[in-house]
Motif scaffolding. Structure first.
Motif, short mmCIF file in Angstrom:
data_model
loop_
_atom_site.label_atom_id
_atom_site.label_comp_id
_atom_site.label_asym_id
_atom_site.label_seq_id
_atom_site.Cartn_x
_atom_site.Cartn_y
_atom_site.Cartn_z
N GLU A 92 0.83 -1.21 0.00
CA GLU A 92 0.00 0.00 0.00
C GLU A 92 0.86 1.26 0.00
O GLU A 92 0.51 2.26 -0.63
CB GLU A 92 -0.93 0.00 1.22
CG GLU A 92 -2.03 -1.05 1.15
CD GLU A 92 -3.02 -0.90 2.28
OE1 GLU A 92 -2.60 -0.55 3.40
OE2 GLU A 92 -4.22 -1.14 2.05
N ALA A 142 0.90 4.32 -2.75
CA ALA A 142 0.52 5.67 -2.31
C ALA A 142 1.65 6.68 -2.43
O ALA A 142 1.56 7.78 -1.88
CB ALA A 142 0.04 5.60 -0.86
N GLU A 173 -1.46 10.06 2.48
CA GLU A 173 -1.69 8.62 2.64
C GLU A 173 -0.38 7.90 2.91
O GLU A 173 -0.32 6.98 3.75
CB GLU A 173 -2.35 8.07 1.37
CG GLU A 173 -2.66 6.58 1.40
CD GLU A 173 -3.79 6.22 2.35
OE1 GLU A 173 -3.96 5.03 2.64
OE2 GLU A 173 -4.50 7.14 2.80
N ASP A 193 0.68 10.19 -3.16
CA ASP A 193 -0.26 10.81 -2.23
C ASP A 193 0.43 10.88 -0.87
O ASP A 193 0.37 9.95 -0.08
CB ASP A 193 -1.54 9.97 -2.15
CG ASP A 193 -2.59 10.58 -1.22
OD1 ASP A 193 -2.26 11.50 -0.45
OD2 ASP A 193 -3.75 10.11 -1.25
#
Length: 243
Positions: A126, A130, A136, A133
């Motif tokens: 993850e 990310a 995040e 971003d």
């Protein structure tokens, strides 16, 4: 929205009110109910954020009265990195993390279950996804270190990690702002690979290397800022001489 994400939003809001001077040392902050309305998160998230700042001696709860901004002389040394960054202070945090992170990962390998490692692996996937971003990415970075701290099964490490985690995240935000997430992705991946192989020595080496890279990047940034400041001062002197 995860409780951690909501708490981070509440934490950032409260810190910004103090940084901006809207809430000064000694001031009573908004009530939990008011913060729920203002920030738009649950009361549990507000309480988590307040508790984190109380633990860092930035806020003080007075029974029957409310929550106040702590007086500066009573704030913990860690508050400096939250309410106003200083490169020298960041370097001190990184020196602490160099020891803390490298030991934690060794203890994690000793005590972690296969499920802990799977959770860490999923978190890393993850994180990579990310990378564009940053909000995040910061949250996932925090979870990565939380998984390791909890996996040590050591109550002291878990407690210290919980208290310092927001400081560590703010520390990382500053570094990522200057260097981007690529280095973190690289070293988190190396650490994870060593963890999967149950190799504490290699994992510890990569944990130290990750922090050493951050120290090098921060030191370079500090030198660049000083050089720019010297150049700006020189230009001001020249302009003054031409008046």
């Amino acid at each position: 929205m995860y409780i951690n994400q909501a708490s981070d939003i509440a934490y950032d809001y409260i810190v910004e009110q103090i940084r901006s001077g809207k809430w000064k040392p000694g001031d009573k902050i908004a009530t939990e109910s008011q913060l729920v309305e203002i920030v738009g998160v649950s009361k549990a998230a507000i309480r988590n954020a307040i508790q984190s700042l109380v633990a860092l001696s930035i806020l003080k709860k007075v029974q029957g009265s409310g929550t106040y901004v702590e007086q500066k002389e009573n704030m913990s040394i860690m508050s400096g990195s939250i309410l106003g960054f200083d490169d020298n202070f960041l370097l001190k945090i990184l020196e602490f993390r160099k020891m803390f992170d490298s030991y934690n990962v060794q203890l994690f390998i000793e005590h972690a279950t296969d499920e802990d490692i799977k959770a860490l692996d999923h978190n890393y996937v993850e994180m990579v996804a990310a990378k564009d971003d940053m909000r995040e990415f910061h949250q996932l970075d925090q979870i990565f270190h939380n998984i390791i701290a909890n996996g040590t099964r050591n109550p002291m490490i878990i407690q210290i990690s919980e208290i310092f985690m927001n400081v560590f995240v703010d520390n990382q935000k500053m570094i990522y702002h200057n260097t981007g997430p690529e280095s973190a992705i690289k070293y988190h991946g190396k650490i994870l690979e060593a963890i999967k192989e149950r190799n504490p020595e290699v994992a510890s080496i990569y944990a130290r290397m990750a922090i050493e890279t951050s120290i090098t990047n921060l030191s370079s940034h500090k030198k660049e800022n000083k050089k720019k400041g010297d150049q700006d001062n020189g230009e001001c002197d020249n302009n003054t001489g031409n008046l």
